[in-house]
Design an enzyme around this catalytic site. Structure first.
Site, PDB file in Angstrom:
ATOM      1  N   HIS A 259     -20.163  61.610  58.461  1.00 57.52           N
ATOM      2  CA  HIS A 259     -19.757  62.815  57.719  1.00 57.52           C
ATOM      3  C   HIS A 259     -18.397  62.626  57.040  1.00 57.52           C
ATOM      4  O   HIS A 259     -17.743  61.600  57.210  1.00 57.52           O
ATOM      5  CB  HIS A 259     -19.632  63.997  58.690  1.00 57.52           C
ATOM      6  CG  HIS A 259     -20.931  64.498  59.218  1.00 57.52           C
ATOM      7  ND1 HIS A 259     -21.475  65.686  58.818  1.00 57.52           N
ATOM      8  CD2 HIS A 259     -21.803  63.954  60.104  1.00 57.52           C
ATOM      9  CE1 HIS A 259     -22.630  65.869  59.449  1.00 57.52           C
ATOM     10  NE2 HIS A 259     -22.860  64.844  60.235  1.00 57.52           N
ATOM     11  N   GLU A 335     -16.172  61.464  61.157  1.00 56.03           N
ATOM     12  CA  GLU A 335     -15.614  62.200  60.013  1.00 56.03           C
ATOM     13  C   GLU A 335     -14.653  61.291  59.259  1.00 56.03           C
ATOM     14  O   GLU A 335     -13.773  60.680  59.868  1.00 56.03           O
ATOM     15  CB  GLU A 335     -14.860  63.449  60.482  1.00 56.03           C
ATOM     16  CG  GLU A 335     -15.700  64.461  61.242  1.00 56.03           C
ATOM     17  CD  GLU A 335     -16.652  65.258  60.368  1.00 56.03           C
ATOM     18  OE1 GLU A 335     -16.556  65.168  59.127  1.00 56.03           O
ATOM     19  OE2 GLU A 335     -17.511  65.980  60.938  1.00 56.03           O
TER      20      GLU A 335
HETATM   21 ZN    ZN Z   1     -20.496  67.111  57.636  1.00 57.60          ZN
END
Ligand code: ZN
Length: 375
Positions: A259, A335
């Site tokens: 992500h 992330e």
């Molecule tokens: Zn995401």
């Protein structure tokens, strides 16, 4: 000067245009209130003129903190992207301007990874003798959902899953996958070692429809995939349904779900703390894996990250939590930043497609060290 966003992953609304100043809004995701991803281009610009842009609804976006210290991405050829240093977030609006040296300029929230690039990635992988490409099913809009398998499955081998782009606006996630795929294709001693002991399952794009639509977080039905992993529905979130089904078929020893985070200017992974079946063993293995990755690259760190969930409070609709609970093994959300890695900032490009690819390649080094280390 003309503005267009009527292309793959395009998103902008022109509110008004007066002389060289244009008021813009970001369009909401399909069937959803989320928005933050923008992507448009100007044509017929006059070289040497200064064009000013204002995104009026920036503060109403999904993650308004994402605009603090954010710099808009721009490109003259949609290949080489740079940051507009004059970008400024004030009074809830995002301002930037350009004095172009070409008649055509693209602007985007982050370097796009288009559907054509996705098809190219799949084609590149499929040409490798190490890769078997299978179609898991179709998206809502009848695009194929590709699974790239590197290596041969065997009961003695670990099954490593890496999936990306549940959230379509997080295009760095597919750049990360591109870095991984290219490393498999080029092959090196790390890859040899990994494939001796592991079989890899990669889904480089978990939300093709949302990507093409220019959405931030949802598919074209308005479903946020990273909240529906407990009991996915084939008719509304087919990617999640088929992916989870295939994971249960192959078995799973390690998951990385890739992500981007709008606000935090660092790369990090989440912990499984808060899932019902968390163990000290898993928590110590998480630390060992993170230490291996930090030893490989300064682009990964473990200081700036999300707060851990309280005991039994983890959201099991989230992919990494659900899969960690189901398979009782390491399962991370990764992330990456939209802005920059503030530990080693790059003023010209910020966090970039290239850095996402390099981080992807470095993940494989860290994984090999982790798996060959002591348990
Ligand atoms: Zn995401």
């Amino acid at each position: 000067m003309q503005i267009t966003s009527n292309f793959d992953a395009g998103n902008i609304i022109v509110v008004s245009q007066q002389k060289n100043t244009t008021q813009l809004k970001i369009r909401k995701d399909t069937n959803s209130d989320f928005f933050q991803w923008f992507n448009f281009k100007i044509t017929d610009a006059i070289i040497g003129n200064t064009y000013n842009f204002c995104i009026e609804n920036a503060n109403e976006s999904a993650f308004p903190d994402g605009w603090d210290n954010y710099k808009t991405n721009a490109s003259y050829d949609a290949k080489n992207w740079f940051r507009l240093q004059n970008t400024e977030y004030k009074n809830g609006k995002l301002y930037f301007s350009i004095t172009p040296t070409q008649t055509e300029v693209s602007f985007a929230y982050f370097t796009p990874f288009t559907y054509q690039q996705h098809l190219d990635l799949v084609a590149t992988a499929s040409k490798s003798p190490l890769c078997t490409t299978t179609i898991l099913g179709e998206t809502i809009n009848k695009k194929t959902i590709e699974l790239l398998q590197f290596g041969t499955p065997s009961p003695d081998k670990k099954n490593i899953w890496i999936i990306a782009r549940q959230h379509p606006g997080e295009s760095m996630a597919e750049w990360f996958m591109n870095g991984i795929v290219n490393r498999f294709v080029l092959k090196d001693t790390t890859i040899d070692k990994l494939l001796t002991n592991c079989c890899f399952y990669l889904i480089p794009n978990m939300n093709i429809d949302g990507c093409i639509a220019g959405n931030l977080r949802v598919n074209t039905l308005g479903i946020n995939y990273n909240r529906v992993w407990e009991n996915p529905n084939k008719n509304t979130e087919p990617e999640v349904f088929y992916c989870k089904q295939k994971m249960q078929e192959t078995g799973l020893d390690f998951l990385l779900d890739v992500h981007g985070d709008e606000a935090i200017p660092y790369s990090f992974v989440t912990s499984l703390q808060g899932i019902p079946s968390i163990t000290d063993k898993i928590l110590s293995e998480e630390i060992r894996f993170k230490n291996e990755w930090m030893a490989v690259t300064p682009e990964f760190q473990d200081t700036y990250k999300y707060k851990n969930s309280l005991p039994n409070q983890a959201n099991l609709g989230v992919c990494s939590k659900q899969i960690g609970e189901l398979f009782k093994t390491l399962s991370f959300t990764l992330e990456m930043p939209f802005k920059d890695n503030d530990a080693i900032p790059d003023l010209e490009k910020g966090w970039s497609a290239e850095r996402s690819e390099v981080l992807g390649a470095s993940f494989l080094t860290a994984l090999e060290k982790f798996l060959s280390g002591k348990n």
